[in-house]
Design an enzyme around this catalytic site. Structure first.
Site, PDB file in Angstrom:
ATOM      1  N   CYS A  29       0.814  -1.190  -0.170  1.00 30.55           N
ATOM      2  CA  CYS A  29       0.380  -0.126   0.184  1.00 30.55           C
ATOM      3  C   CYS A  29       0.810   1.493   0.212  1.00 30.55           C
ATOM      4  O   CYS A  29       0.421   2.107   0.230  1.00 30.55           O
ATOM      5  CB  CYS A  29      -1.064   0.206   1.492  1.00 30.55           C
ATOM      6  SG  CYS A  29       0.272  -0.139   3.122  1.00 30.55           S
ATOM      7  N   PRO A  30       2.107   1.350   0.159  1.00 28.34           N
ATOM      8  CA  PRO A  30       2.456   2.402   0.299  1.00 28.34           C
ATOM      9  C   PRO A  30       2.756   3.312  -1.048  1.00 28.34           C
ATOM     10  O   PRO A  30       2.402   5.517  -0.476  1.00 28.34           O
ATOM     11  CB  PRO A  30       4.773   2.398  -0.552  1.00 28.34           C
ATOM     12  CG  PRO A  30       4.641   0.786   0.182  1.00 28.34           C
ATOM     13  CD  PRO A  30       3.195   0.674   0.046  1.00 28.34           C
TER      14      PRO A  30
END
Length: 342
Positions: A29-30
């Site tokens: 998810c970064p």
């Protein structure tokens, strides 16, 4: 292994071509999170071209190949809105085109772990897909919302009789008393009486000792700064002269240091704790959280042992879905399966 290097066919060989009933995953998810994107941009990376934006496609290839009854994909809330919702809409379309067999439970919910008995304010998206024979209902909250609207107070408190949020103090106050130069992994608990219900739950299958009681060394300047921080305070709450003890760029690091509050749930424990623990200063001690304390905030029971070096163990914790919330979602899936198969 890297999912791009392991095809569903190859993975099927690994598990001896067994049937798969459910697939659970969280594509990285970064590039979607509010914390991850600025960091990537500061490193000169074009987030729109980051390959991690497309790993959900690999996830769905596994669903298409194995045809499970259910699948769950977890991500940060921004997955629904990033790039004007383009990736989210593409995901839903791809699911509907998986041989025409799958529905998505809509609306796709954002669940806050604190509302399910986790001592942490952590919002995550849970996309639940299933074959068309099934129906799915998201688990109802069991604990109070942190911020309430009048309609929420009336419905949730009166109808569901919600419990109070679990606080940091209720979660970690019985854990061993350690220092930041602690070298012993397995230690006795600091208290065994007057335990909170949450502590009893975490210790349910454990002995009088617990593992993973190490934390990072904190430099002396940071410790001097910690002395001036009240529970619940952050870096920019300090006086300018105090901030000079350990100066940071104040336009981007305004919450670079944060001390937890024993009387409130924690803020979100993220994977960055594997690199730097200054956002998770112990409520009463001048050190950052230990691995076990961070695990308690993610509702890992004490008999769950983390392996690897210190950074790896912190990262495992920060990347995880809180155990209690996982259990609640799994229970809802099981109920859906039983209604059709019984």
């Amino acid at each position: 292994e890297d999912i791009e290097k392991v095809s569903p066919q190859l993975f099927s060989n690994y598990i001896n071509n067994q049937d798969v009933n459910i697939i659970i995953g969280g594509p990285p998810c970064p590039t979607f999170s509010s914390i991850g994107q600025p960091k990537l941009q500061s490193l000169g990376n074009d987030v729109s071209k980051d390959k991690r934006n497309r790993l959900f496609i690999n996830f769905l290839k596994y669903v298409e190949f194995f045809q499970p009854d259910f699948f769950i994909m977890e991500n940060v809330p921004n997955f629904k809105t990033k790039y004007n919702g383009e990736i989210f809409r593409a995901t839903i379309d791809m699911i509907h085109n998986l041989n025409g067999n799958y529905d998505v439970s809509l609306p796709v919910n954002i669940l806050n772990a604190v509302e399910y008995g986790v001592p942490q304010n952590r919002k995550r998206m849970f996309l639940v897909g299933h074959k068309k024979d099934f129906k799915f209902k998201y688990p109802l909250p069991t604990h109070n919302l942190i911020k309430k609207q009048k309609t929420q107070i009336n419905f949730f408190d009166n109808e569901l009789k919600l419990q109070k949020n679990i606080t940091v103090g209720e979660a970690i106050s019985d854990l061993p008393n350690i220092t930041d130069n602690w070298k012993v992994d397995k230690v006795k608990y600091s208290q065994n009486k007057n335990l909170s219900d949450y502590q009893k739950l975490m210790r349910k299958n454990n002995t009088n000792e617990v593992q993973n009681n190490r934390c990072r060394m904190t430099n002396e300047r940071a410790k001097k700064l910690f002395l001036h921080m009240k529970q619940g305070s952050k870096y920019m709450d300090l006086e300018p002269d105090i901030r000079k003890i350990l100066p940071f760029r104040e336009d981007i690091f305004f919450d670079r240091l944060k001390r937890l509050d024993n009387n409130k749930p924690s803020w979100t424990v993220i994977a960055h704790i594997g690199v730097d623990g200054y956002m998770y200063i112990h409520p009463t001690e001048n050190r950052t959280l230990s691995v076990r304390e961070a695990a308690r905030l993610q509702s890992f029971p004490d008999d769950f042992i983390f392996c690897g070096n210190m950074q790896e163990t912190y990262t495992q914790i920060g990347n995880a879905v809180p155990v209690i919330l996982s259990y609640k979602i799994a229970t809802s899936v099981l109920e859906s399966l039983q209604k059709v198969k019984c």
